[in-house]
Design an enzyme around this catalytic site. Structure first.
Site, PDB file in Angstrom:
ATOM      1  CB  ALA A  74       2.673   2.488 -18.116  1.00  0.00           C
ATOM      2  CE1 TYR A 141       3.326  -1.595 -28.390  1.00  0.00           C
ATOM      3  CE2 TYR A 141       3.536  -3.415 -29.929  1.00  0.00           C
ATOM      4  CZ  TYR A 141       3.495  -2.941 -28.639  1.00  0.00           C
ATOM      5  OH  TYR A 141       3.624  -3.805 -27.597  1.00  0.00           O
TER       6      TYR A 141
HETATM    7  N1  UFG Z   1      -6.734 -11.678 -36.710  1.00  0.00           N
HETATM    8  C1  UFG Z   1      -7.782 -12.011 -37.536  1.00  0.00           C
HETATM    9  N2  UFG Z   1      -9.008 -11.470 -37.268  1.00  0.00           N
HETATM   10  C2  UFG Z   1      -9.229 -10.623 -36.221  1.00  0.00           C
HETATM   11  C3  UFG Z   1      -8.141 -10.302 -35.363  1.00  0.00           C
HETATM   12  C4  UFG Z   1      -6.899 -10.854 -35.635  1.00  0.00           C
HETATM   13  O1  UFG Z   1      -7.627 -12.773 -38.497  1.00  0.00           O
HETATM   14  O2  UFG Z   1     -10.355 -10.153 -36.067  1.00  0.00           O
HETATM   15  C5  UFG Z   1      -5.416 -12.274 -36.987  1.00  0.00           C
HETATM   16  C6  UFG Z   1      -4.337 -11.241 -37.301  1.00  0.00           C
HETATM   17  O3  UFG Z   1      -4.381 -10.868 -38.651  1.00  0.00           O
HETATM   18  C7  UFG Z   1      -3.091 -12.023 -36.938  1.00  0.00           C
HETATM   19  C8  UFG Z   1      -3.544 -12.924 -35.777  1.00  0.00           C
HETATM   20  O4  UFG Z   1      -4.970 -12.938 -35.847  1.00  0.00           O
HETATM   21  O5  UFG Z   1      -2.727 -12.840 -38.013  1.00  0.00           O
HETATM   22  C9  UFG Z   1      -3.149 -12.379 -34.413  1.00  0.00           C
HETATM   23  O6  UFG Z   1      -3.550 -11.027 -34.354  1.00  0.00           O
HETATM   24  P1  UFG Z   1      -3.558 -10.188 -32.994  1.00  0.00           P
HETATM   25  O7  UFG Z   1      -4.073  -8.831 -33.333  1.00  0.00           O
HETATM   26  O8  UFG Z   1      -4.241 -10.980 -31.939  1.00  0.00           O
HETATM   27  O9  UFG Z   1      -2.035 -10.139 -32.594  1.00  0.00           O
HETATM   28  P2  UFG Z   1      -0.792  -9.608 -33.459  1.00  0.00           P
HETATM   29  O10 UFG Z   1      -0.013 -10.817 -33.845  1.00  0.00           O
HETATM   30  O11 UFG Z   1      -1.158  -8.689 -34.531  1.00  0.00           O
HETATM   31  O12 UFG Z   1      -0.100  -8.680 -32.387  1.00  0.00           O
HETATM   32  C10 UFG Z   1       0.610  -9.149 -31.302  1.00  0.00           C
HETATM   33  C11 UFG Z   1       0.490  -8.130 -30.168  1.00  0.00           C
HETATM   34  C12 UFG Z   1       1.092  -6.818 -30.577  1.00  0.00           C
HETATM   35  C13 UFG Z   1       2.499  -7.058 -31.046  1.00  0.00           C
HETATM   36  C14 UFG Z   1       2.535  -8.111 -32.121  1.00  0.00           C
HETATM   37  C15 UFG Z   1       3.931  -8.469 -32.510  1.00  0.00           C
HETATM   38  O13 UFG Z   1      -0.856  -7.951 -29.841  1.00  0.00           O
HETATM   39  O14 UFG Z   1       1.094  -5.931 -29.496  1.00  0.00           O
HETATM   40  O15 UFG Z   1       1.926  -9.296 -31.663  1.00  0.00           O
HETATM   41  O16 UFG Z   1       4.012  -8.492 -33.878  1.00  0.00           O
HETATM   42  F1  UFG Z   1       2.999  -5.915 -31.558  1.00  0.00           F
END
Ligand code: UFG
Length: 334
Positions: A74, A141
């Protein structure tokens, strides 16, 4: 005896509840349904609607249930939102952990498996990232989750509450039969956004930056299937049941895929063109995140079943096609 899953109506929580039940566990779920979905909870679990920060409510659940161990999901988990509203994250995530541990201590419950994150490492110093690497979060976060790890550590020292912190990398996919899956509002994650474009719900994907120091210039991430992740929680529970010490484990595939590679894989899986444009970098995105996951494999005996992002995307696409509007329960869709 029951396993209490807090946040069991969320994406990873609901898949873990489902796997616990498939493995014969008796399961109780707590969720406030702010981001979770009631329809995601396996019907064989007993559901208590309420907030983890509400000690009176939590006490009533611990009084009713004969709880052997806790799995705690949660929390809020949207990095950009945490930058804008840090106190919301420290209140819900970190504050929630304090009430939970207090209630566990009062009820003599000594085992907790906790969903931590790669975001606790911040910008990595080396790839792949090891559990012993420095934890220097670059957003509230990650900081809220790191604080939760530390609070658990000191509760172990003082009260003997044993914990496993599972540090997830990028989670994707859905249960193979498509009955549960990912449903966030608003959606911020790469795979579901790509599939929203594939299904015509969004016009195009914006890739956030192609000037990173990576082979094709886009960010590289380590994708793990949600059911493999769920199974790791059961192994962590068994590890604690066997009397082992508190510890932290990375959960990833140890393989990196760039955002462009993910887009190409989704085009192959869906057979759709999936238009994409290049946009600016998103604040706070590390260039590359890849887990060293040999510790989870060796110590917990974790054997992820999905080692190909195509297969992971296939399961997410199956969920998307069978549930174009997600769970369609507007209460959770605030
Ligand atoms: N991305 C895009 N376009 C979008 C969405 C995402 O290019 O519309 C890219 C982001 O910039 C990133 C990759 O896709 O390079 C993955 O992005 P996500 O948002 O899917 O995931 P993150 O890597 O940012 O985040 C994940 C988890 C978080 C955690 C993080 C650890 O979702 O909760 O990994 O760094 F904190």
């Amino acid at each position: 005896m029951a396993i209490l899953v807090l946040g069991g109506a969320g994406y990873i929580g609901s898949h873990t509840v489902d796997r616990l039940i498939a493995n014969g566990y008796d399961v109780a779920v707590v969720d406030n349904l702010v981001t979770g979905h009631k329809a995601a909870i396996n019907k064989k679990a007993r559901f208590y609607e309420g907030d983890v920060r509400d000690k009176q409510f939590l006490n009533s659940v611990f009084d009713k249930e004969n709880i052997e161990g806790v799995i705690h999901f949660a929390a809020f988990s949207v990095v950009p939102e945490s930058m804008a509203k840090p106190l919301k994250y420290f209140d819900n995530n970190t504050g929630g952990m304090i009430s939970l541990l207090e209630v566990m201590h009062e009820h003599d419950v000594k085992k907790i498996v906790f969903s931590s994150t790669a975001a606790t490492y911040g910008e990595p110093k080396q790839i792949p990232i090891k559990e012993t690497d420095p934890q220097v979060p670059t957003n509230p976060y990650g900081e809220s989750k790191l604080a939760m790890e530390k609070i658990m550590h000191w509760s172990d020292v003082a009260y003997g509450i044993k914990f496993v912190a599972l540090r997830y990398f990028n989670v994707a996919g859905a249960k193979a039969d498509g009955s549960i899956g990912e449903d966030h509002h608003p959606e911020t994650h790469l795979v579901p956004i790509i599939l929203q474009v594939a299904s015509g719900e969004r016009d195009e994907l914006t890739i956030f930056g192609d000037d990173y120091d990576t082979p094709d210039g886009t960010n590289v991430r380590d994708y793990v299937h949600v059911v493999d992740l769920a199974d790791a929680h059961i192994l962590a529970l068994k590890y604690l049941q066997a009397g082992n010490d508190s510890d932290a484990f990375n959960l990833g595939s140890s393989t990196g895929f760039s955002n462009k590679q993910m887009l190409d894989a989704a085009r192959e899986v869906t057979g759709k063109p999936i238009p994409a444009t290049m946009g600016p970098r998103r604040a706070g995105d590390p260039s590359t995140l890849i887990a060293a996951s040999d510790k989870a494999r060796k110590v917990l005996g974790w054997k992820p079943q999905f080692d190909d992002v195509h297969e992971i995307i296939k399961t997410a696409w199956n969920w998307k096609q069978t549930h174009p509007k997600g769970y369609d329960d507007r209460k959770g869709n605030k």
